[in-house]
Structures are given as structure tokens and as C-alpha cells.
Design a protein around this motif. Structure first.
Motif, PDB file in Angstrom:
ATOM      1  N   ASN A   1      76.601 -38.047 -18.708  1.00  0.00           N
ATOM      2  CA  ASN A   1      75.903 -37.175 -19.712  1.00  0.00           C
ATOM      3  C   ASN A   1      75.801 -35.822 -20.040  1.00  0.00           C
ATOM      4  OD1 ASN A   1      74.604 -39.496 -20.294  1.00  0.00           O
ATOM      5  ND2 ASN A   1      73.501 -39.293 -18.641  1.00  0.00           N
ATOM      6  N   VAL A   2      76.118 -35.171 -19.071  1.00  0.00           N
ATOM      7  CA  VAL A   2      76.359 -34.126 -19.308  1.00  0.00           C
ATOM      8  C   VAL A   2      77.073 -32.965 -20.251  1.00  0.00           C
ATOM      9  CG1 VAL A   2      76.981 -31.005 -18.248  1.00  0.00           C
ATOM     10  CG2 VAL A   2      75.231 -32.799 -17.624  1.00  0.00           C
ATOM     11  N   PHE A   3      78.393 -33.586 -19.843  1.00  0.00           N
ATOM     12  CA  PHE A   3      79.487 -33.815 -20.845  1.00  0.00           C
ATOM     13  C   PHE A   3      79.543 -34.173 -21.894  1.00  0.00           C
ATOM     14  CE2 PHE A   3      83.592 -35.145 -22.599  1.00  0.00           C
ATOM     15  CZ  PHE A   3      84.305 -34.046 -22.560  1.00  0.00           C
ATOM     16  N   LEU A   4      78.760 -35.453 -22.209  1.00  0.00           N
ATOM     17  CA  LEU A   4      78.329 -35.810 -23.669  1.00  0.00           C
ATOM     18  C   LEU A   4      77.980 -35.087 -24.332  1.00  0.00           C
ATOM     19  CD1 LEU A   4      78.447 -39.940 -23.164  1.00  0.00           C
ATOM     20  CD2 LEU A   4      80.627 -38.757 -24.441  1.00  0.00           C
ATOM     21  N   VAL A   5      77.038 -34.822 -24.036  1.00  0.00           N
ATOM     22  CA  VAL A   5      75.930 -33.210 -24.363  1.00  0.00           C
ATOM     23  C   VAL A   5      77.204 -31.995 -25.159  1.00  0.00           C
ATOM     24  CG1 VAL A   5      74.173 -31.406 -23.965  1.00  0.00           C
ATOM     25  CG2 VAL A   5      73.876 -34.118 -23.525  1.00  0.00           C
ATOM     26  N   LEU A   6      78.050 -31.882 -23.774  1.00  0.00           N
ATOM     27  CA  LEU A   6      78.514 -30.384 -24.197  1.00  0.00           C
ATOM     28  C   LEU A   6      79.518 -30.755 -25.289  1.00  0.00           C
ATOM     29  CD1 LEU A   6      79.066 -29.375 -20.598  1.00  0.00           C
ATOM     30  CD2 LEU A   6      78.224 -28.367 -22.094  1.00  0.00           C
ATOM     31  N   SER A   7      80.240 -32.403 -24.739  1.00  0.00           N
ATOM     32  CA  SER A   7      81.312 -32.562 -26.638  1.00  0.00           C
ATOM     33  C   SER A   7      80.639 -32.504 -27.580  1.00  0.00           C
ATOM     34  CB  SER A   7      81.506 -33.118 -25.594  1.00  0.00           C
ATOM     35  OG  SER A   7      81.548 -34.705 -25.432  1.00  0.00           O
ATOM     36  N   LEU A   8      80.204 -33.750 -27.507  1.00  0.00           N
ATOM     37  CA  LEU A   8      79.232 -33.827 -29.005  1.00  0.00           C
ATOM     38  C   LEU A   8      78.650 -32.929 -29.721  1.00  0.00           C
ATOM     39  CD1 LEU A   8      78.021 -37.048 -28.576  1.00  0.00           C
ATOM     40  CD2 LEU A   8      80.378 -36.575 -29.433  1.00  0.00           C
ATOM     41  N   LEU A   9      77.858 -31.541 -29.421  1.00  0.00           N
ATOM     42  CA  LEU A   9      77.628 -30.175 -29.563  1.00  0.00           C
ATOM     43  C   LEU A   9      78.514 -29.356 -29.824  1.00  0.00           C
ATOM     44  CD1 LEU A   9      73.808 -30.629 -27.868  1.00  0.00           C
ATOM     45  CD2 LEU A   9      74.298 -31.258 -29.988  1.00  0.00           C
ATOM     46  N   ASP A  10      79.497 -29.282 -29.177  1.00  0.00           N
ATOM     47  CA  ASP A  10      80.710 -28.480 -29.662  1.00  0.00           C
ATOM     48  C   ASP A  10      81.021 -28.512 -30.469  1.00  0.00           C
ATOM     49  OD1 ASP A  10      82.932 -26.738 -28.334  1.00  0.00           O
ATOM     50  OD2 ASP A  10      83.531 -27.824 -30.377  1.00  0.00           O
ATOM     51  N   PRO A  11      80.515 -27.049 -31.961  1.00  0.00           N
ATOM     52  CA  PRO A  11      80.289 -26.801 -32.870  1.00  0.00           C
ATOM     53  C   PRO A  11      81.558 -27.196 -34.216  1.00  0.00           C
ATOM     54  CG  PRO A  11      80.301 -24.368 -31.857  1.00  0.00           C
ATOM     55  CD  PRO A  11      80.087 -25.667 -31.042  1.00  0.00           C
TER      56      PRO A  11
ATOM     57  N   THR B   1      83.043 -30.142 -32.610  1.00  0.00           N
ATOM     58  CA  THR B   1      83.426 -31.222 -32.836  1.00  0.00           C
ATOM     59  C   THR B   1      82.141 -32.151 -34.071  1.00  0.00           C
ATOM     60  OG1 THR B   1      83.339 -31.886 -30.834  1.00  0.00           O
ATOM     61  CG2 THR B   1      82.225 -33.411 -31.365  1.00  0.00           C
ATOM     62  N   VAL B   2      81.245 -30.837 -34.404  1.00  0.00           N
ATOM     63  CA  VAL B   2      79.352 -31.696 -34.717  1.00  0.00           C
ATOM     64  C   VAL B   2      80.588 -31.330 -36.933  1.00  0.00           C
ATOM     65  CG1 VAL B   2      77.910 -30.591 -35.830  1.00  0.00           C
ATOM     66  CG2 VAL B   2      77.836 -30.819 -33.365  1.00  0.00           C
ATOM     67  N   LYS B   3      81.125 -29.903 -37.035  1.00  0.00           N
ATOM     68  CA  LYS B   3      81.572 -29.671 -38.081  1.00  0.00           C
ATOM     69  C   LYS B   3      83.001 -30.863 -38.188  1.00  0.00           C
ATOM     70  CE  LYS B   3      81.591 -25.131 -38.125  1.00  0.00           C
ATOM     71  NZ  LYS B   3      82.903 -24.037 -37.462  1.00  0.00           N
ATOM     72  N   CYS B   4      83.358 -31.275 -37.714  1.00  0.00           N
ATOM     73  CA  CYS B   4      85.156 -32.542 -38.014  1.00  0.00           C
ATOM     74  C   CYS B   4      83.827 -34.065 -38.372  1.00  0.00           C
ATOM     75  CB  CYS B   4      85.371 -32.765 -36.679  1.00  0.00           C
ATOM     76  SG  CYS B   4      86.645 -33.929 -36.914  1.00  0.00           S
ATOM     77  N   LEU B   5      82.727 -34.361 -36.616  1.00  0.00           N
ATOM     78  CA  LEU B   5      82.571 -36.068 -37.026  1.00  0.00           C
ATOM     79  C   LEU B   5      81.214 -36.190 -37.683  1.00  0.00           C
ATOM     80  CD1 LEU B   5      83.227 -36.544 -33.048  1.00  0.00           C
ATOM     81  CD2 LEU B   5      84.594 -37.356 -35.493  1.00  0.00           C
ATOM     82  N   TYR B   6      79.861 -35.127 -37.437  1.00  0.00           N
ATOM     83  CA  TYR B   6      78.888 -35.172 -38.086  1.00  0.00           C
ATOM     84  C   TYR B   6      78.975 -33.766 -39.489  1.00  0.00           C
ATOM     85  CZ  TYR B   6      78.172 -35.172 -33.465  1.00  0.00           C
ATOM     86  OH  TYR B   6      78.113 -34.420 -32.206  1.00  0.00           O
ATOM     87  N   PRO B   7      79.870 -33.917 -39.805  1.00  0.00           N
ATOM     88  CA  PRO B   7      79.025 -32.352 -40.610  1.00  0.00           C
ATOM     89  C   PRO B   7      77.211 -32.082 -41.371  1.00  0.00           C
ATOM     90  CG  PRO B   7      80.712 -33.273 -42.106  1.00  0.00           C
ATOM     91  CD  PRO B   7      80.414 -33.846 -40.582  1.00  0.00           C
ATOM     92  N   SER B   8      76.943 -33.693 -41.825  1.00  0.00           N
ATOM     93  CA  SER B   8      75.274 -32.906 -42.140  1.00  0.00           C
ATOM     94  C   SER B   8      74.345 -32.056 -41.094  1.00  0.00           C
ATOM     95  CB  SER B   8      75.401 -34.282 -42.793  1.00  0.00           C
ATOM     96  OG  SER B   8      75.173 -35.267 -42.177  1.00  0.00           O
ATOM     97  N   PHE B   9      74.597 -33.035 -39.975  1.00  0.00           N
ATOM     98  CA  PHE B   9      74.209 -32.798 -38.266  1.00  0.00           C
ATOM     99  C   PHE B   9      74.228 -31.286 -37.910  1.00  0.00           C
ATOM    100  CE2 PHE B   9      73.305 -32.547 -33.738  1.00  0.00           C
ATOM    101  CZ  PHE B   9      72.578 -33.459 -33.762  1.00  0.00           C
ATOM    102  N   GLU B  10      74.366 -30.472 -38.628  1.00  0.00           N
ATOM    103  CA  GLU B  10      74.877 -29.080 -38.311  1.00  0.00           C
ATOM    104  C   GLU B  10      73.209 -28.048 -38.168  1.00  0.00           C
ATOM    105  OE1 GLU B  10      78.635 -25.448 -39.102  1.00  0.00           O
ATOM    106  OE2 GLU B  10      78.647 -27.140 -40.449  1.00  0.00           O
ATOM    107  N   SER B  11      72.802 -28.571 -39.106  1.00  0.00           N
ATOM    108  CA  SER B  11      71.532 -27.462 -39.298  1.00  0.00           C
ATOM    109  C   SER B  11      70.632 -27.560 -37.907  1.00  0.00           C
ATOM    110  CB  SER B  11      71.081 -27.773 -40.655  1.00  0.00           C
ATOM    111  OG  SER B  11      70.916 -28.680 -40.497  1.00  0.00           O
TER     112      SER B  11
END
Length: 197
Positions: free
Chosen positions: A133-143, A145-155
Motif C-alpha cells: 500500500n505504501v509503495f502503491l501510494v508513492l508510485s501512483l501519485l508520482d507526477p 505516473t499521473v501525467k502518463c497513466l491518468y492525466p485528467s486526475f492531475e488536479s
């Protein structure tokens, strides 16, 4: 300052002989367990490779998205796997590593050591769950990763980045006070008074 006179080293060695810990000592032990939660090598490799596979967040190809997903998956698997490893010092003084099983460590050493005290415990699954869980939070909220996988989520990412890591860190810290990690997995040195049971 010599190691023998370092007050932090002295207080830590004194703590290992005490039975009743103060609240401050329990907190420090919990923080130490939280630090051991994520394998630093895995996080380091992820931080190096993530900008490469996501093209610094500018995923122009579908290949970048797949590579990013594979990197996150393999890194998460490594974080979980490290929760099920331990080490011991054999009769020759060499550090031996193994995978924790229901019967003890695997592979068995030269046969002189009793490895049954390294059996699989519920706490190992708790540690693996929180490491994931800690790793997934760190990796999935990485800027990137966010721009690449789900750019609409950036805000929304900024709000989650401010709220989710401290909340998860507090929960994980509390759990690690209850389930302290005594494992000395791959990448962590064994202690002289090995008590992994």
C-alpha cells in the motif's frame, strides 16, 4: 564522534535489553519499523526508471503506459517479496539469506542451525500488505505516473498527495507498533542478538 560514544547507538543498544519500553521508545521503535517497511533499493530503482519509462510523464506511445504498469507491478512485487525474506549468521560467521516458509527459512543452510524459529507469521502478511500500500501510494501519485497513466486526475492529485501519504503513514506506523518487524531481509544487516522468532 566514535561509534562507541555516540549517544544514539548507546541508547539503542540499551533498549534491546529492556523489557518495559516508555512511550518515547515505542514511538522510536515504530518509526524504525516504518523505515524498514519499504526496501530502499526497490524504491530507488523505481525512482530512476520511472522518468525513463514514462518519458518524463509525456507518454506519447502506448508502450510507455505498458512499461510504466510493468515497472509499478514488478516494484510492488519486490516490496511484498522482501517482507517474506530473512537472514541469519551461520556458524562460520557468514550471513545467509532465505525465504520465510511455514517450516522456517528456505533454503536450509548447512544443517547446523535451527531455522524453525524463522517461521511464517501473520505479521509478515501485515508487513507485506502495508509495504504494498505504501509503495502503491508513492508510485501512483508520482507526477510522471499521473501525467502518463491518468492525466485528467492531475488536479485531484495535489489534494491526494497532501492527504493520503500522511494518513497511510500514520496508520502504518500504528500497525507497526503493534506488529513490530523483527525480520532482517535481503538488504538489511543481521543483528548480533538475532531474535526473529
Amino acid at each position: 564522534m566514535p561509534i562507541a560514544t555516540d549517544p544514539l547507538i548507546q541508547s539503542t543498544s540499551k533498549m534491546s535489553t529492556k523489557k518495559n519500553y516508555t512511550m518515547k521508545e515505542k514511538t522510536l521503535i515504530g518509526v524504525g519499523n516504518l523505515i524498514k517497511l519499504l526496501p530502499s533499493g526497490t524504491v530507488f530503482i523505481y525512482q530512476i526508471l520511472n522518468p525513463v519509462v514514462t518519458n518524463n510523464g509525456q507518454c506519447q506511445n502506448v508502450v510507455n503506459k505498458y512499461l510504466s504498469g510493468i515497472l509499478i507491478g514488478l516494484s510492488a512485487l519486490s516490496c511484498c517479496f522482501s517482507s517474506f525474506t530473512d537472514s541469519y549468521t551461520d556458524s562460520n560467521g557468514d550471513t545467509q539469506y532465505g525465504i520465510v516458509t511455514m517450516n522456517g527459512l528456505w533454503p536450509k543452510g548447512d544443517g547446523n542451525e535451527d531455522l524453525s524459529k524463522y517461521k511464517l507469521r501473520i505479521g509478515d502478511f501485515v508487513h507485506a500488505f502495508f509495504a504494498l500500500n505504501v509503495f502503491l501510494v508513492l508510485s501512483l501519485l508520482d507526477p510522471n505516473t499521473v501525467k502518463c497513466l491518468y492525466p485528467s486526475f492531475e488536479s485531484t492529485q495535489k489534494v491526494l498527495l497532501m492527504v493520503l501519504p500522511p494518513v497511510l503513514g500514520s496508520i502504518a506506523g500504528t500497525v507497526f507498533v503493534v506488529f513490530p518487524n523483527n525480520r532482517h531481509g535481503i538488504g538489511y544487516p543481521t543483528s548480533n542478538n538475532d531474535s526473529s522468532s
